[in-house]
Design an enzyme around this catalytic site. Sequence first.
Site, PDB file in Angstrom:
ATOM      1  CE  LYS A  44      27.811 -31.894   5.202  1.00  0.00           C
ATOM      2  NZ  LYS A  44      29.181 -31.445   4.912  1.00  0.00           N
ATOM      3  N   GLY A  45      22.007 -30.230   1.909  1.00  0.00           N
ATOM      4  CA  GLY A  45      21.564 -29.224   0.944  1.00  0.00           C
ATOM      5  C   GLY A  45      20.303 -28.454   1.288  1.00  0.00           C
ATOM      6  CG  ASP A 104      19.679 -34.894 -10.983  1.00  0.00           C
ATOM      7  OD1 ASP A 104      19.129 -34.762 -12.084  1.00  0.00           O
ATOM      8  OD2 ASP A 104      20.911 -35.058 -10.863  1.00  0.00           O
ATOM      9  CE  LYS A 132      19.788 -31.546 -11.985  1.00  0.00           C
ATOM     10  NZ  LYS A 132      21.195 -31.176 -11.809  1.00  0.00           N
ATOM     11  CG  PHE A 153      26.135 -29.383 -10.709  1.00  0.00           C
ATOM     12  CD1 PHE A 153      25.752 -30.628 -10.231  1.00  0.00           C
ATOM     13  CD2 PHE A 153      26.814 -28.527  -9.855  1.00  0.00           C
ATOM     14  CE1 PHE A 153      26.047 -31.016  -8.938  1.00  0.00           C
ATOM     15  CE2 PHE A 153      27.114 -28.913  -8.554  1.00  0.00           C
ATOM     16  CZ  PHE A 153      26.728 -30.158  -8.094  1.00  0.00           C
ATOM     17  CB  VAL A 154      21.789 -25.341  -9.603  1.00  0.00           C
ATOM     18  CG1 VAL A 154      21.228 -25.025 -10.976  1.00  0.00           C
ATOM     19  CG2 VAL A 154      20.991 -26.453  -8.928  1.00  0.00           C
ATOM     20  CG  ASP A 160      27.911 -29.384  -1.855  1.00  0.00           C
ATOM     21  OD1 ASP A 160      26.846 -29.947  -2.193  1.00  0.00           O
ATOM     22  OD2 ASP A 160      28.970 -30.016  -1.680  1.00  0.00           O
TER      23      ASP A 160
HETATM   24  P1  5GP Z   1      18.947 -37.659  -7.109  1.00  0.00           P
HETATM   25  O1  5GP Z   1      19.008 -38.872  -6.240  1.00  0.00           O
HETATM   26  O2  5GP Z   1      17.535 -37.134  -7.326  1.00  0.00           O
HETATM   27  O3  5GP Z   1      19.660 -37.871  -8.420  1.00  0.00           O
HETATM   28  O4  5GP Z   1      19.798 -36.534  -6.435  1.00  0.00           O
HETATM   29  C1  5GP Z   1      19.445 -35.917  -5.297  1.00  0.00           C
HETATM   30  C2  5GP Z   1      20.636 -35.252  -4.634  1.00  0.00           C
HETATM   31  O5  5GP Z   1      21.708 -35.027  -5.551  1.00  0.00           O
HETATM   32  C3  5GP Z   1      20.245 -33.882  -4.135  1.00  0.00           C
HETATM   33  O6  5GP Z   1      19.703 -33.936  -2.845  1.00  0.00           O
HETATM   34  C4  5GP Z   1      21.564 -33.146  -4.205  1.00  0.00           C
HETATM   35  O7  5GP Z   1      22.305 -33.381  -3.037  1.00  0.00           O
HETATM   36  C5  5GP Z   1      22.287 -33.770  -5.384  1.00  0.00           C
HETATM   37  N1  5GP Z   1      22.101 -32.987  -6.622  1.00  0.00           N
HETATM   38  C6  5GP Z   1      21.356 -33.292  -7.705  1.00  0.00           C
HETATM   39  N2  5GP Z   1      21.429 -32.330  -8.636  1.00  0.00           N
HETATM   40  C7  5GP Z   1      22.240 -31.377  -8.125  1.00  0.00           C
HETATM   41  C8  5GP Z   1      22.696 -30.099  -8.616  1.00  0.00           C
HETATM   42  O8  5GP Z   1      22.370 -29.616  -9.708  1.00  0.00           O
HETATM   43  N3  5GP Z   1      23.509 -29.407  -7.753  1.00  0.00           N
HETATM   44  C9  5GP Z   1      23.897 -29.861  -6.544  1.00  0.00           C
HETATM   45  N4  5GP Z   1      24.694 -29.091  -5.813  1.00  0.00           N
HETATM   46  N5  5GP Z   1      23.486 -31.057  -6.058  1.00  0.00           N
HETATM   47  C10 5GP Z   1      22.664 -31.797  -6.843  1.00  0.00           C
END
Ligand code: 5GP
Length: 182
Positions: A44-45, A104, A132, A153-154, A160
Amino acid sequence: MDRPKERISTLISKEELDKRIKELAAQISRDYAGLDLIIIGVLKGSFIFLADLIRHLDYHVCVDFMGISSYGASTKSSGEVRITKDLEQNLAGRHVLLVEDIVDTGLTLRYLVDALKARQPASVRVCTLLDKPARRQVRVAIDYYGFIIPNAFVVGYGLDYAEKYRGLPFVGVLEELDEQTD
Ligand code: 5GP
């Protein structure tokens, strides 16, 4: 009274978001002029970023959404990726721009890009509001990004924490406060 469990400090203001999103939209408008572009939001982000981005594009685009499982109530990545809602549009021969809230570890993006490429689009590019890089585990190509952020963590502007804070008009760093017993 209950003590607050989290504290949020502004990282990217509403004004900075507005300015950068207009710049991104101008760049995307130029790059895809005259092409059949479909914008795919990852739920949803990304929904608030996507809504603002497409309102600054120079032409009308097709929008679709993909639902994907994320962190749940924790701030740590599980690396687990699961599609909870699939696309309605056929991608064959079309130019796809995947819109993410944040990259991330890169695991989610890697999985999504591979899944989209398997549907024979003309091209797949990635636009993320936030990058990030500190915790990246897999190499992923990011074609457009809004801001590179530190390892925190944002929340806010669509992002959310346990389904809270998506409606904040800015991006803030969330700090969990220690439970204290009196
Ligand atoms: P990844 O697979 O790159 O580790 O993570 C991607 C997903 O993790 C993002 O689409 C998001 O939903 C969540 N995520 C990663 N870092 C953050 C953060 O700092 N804050 C929030 N709210 N969600 C994050």
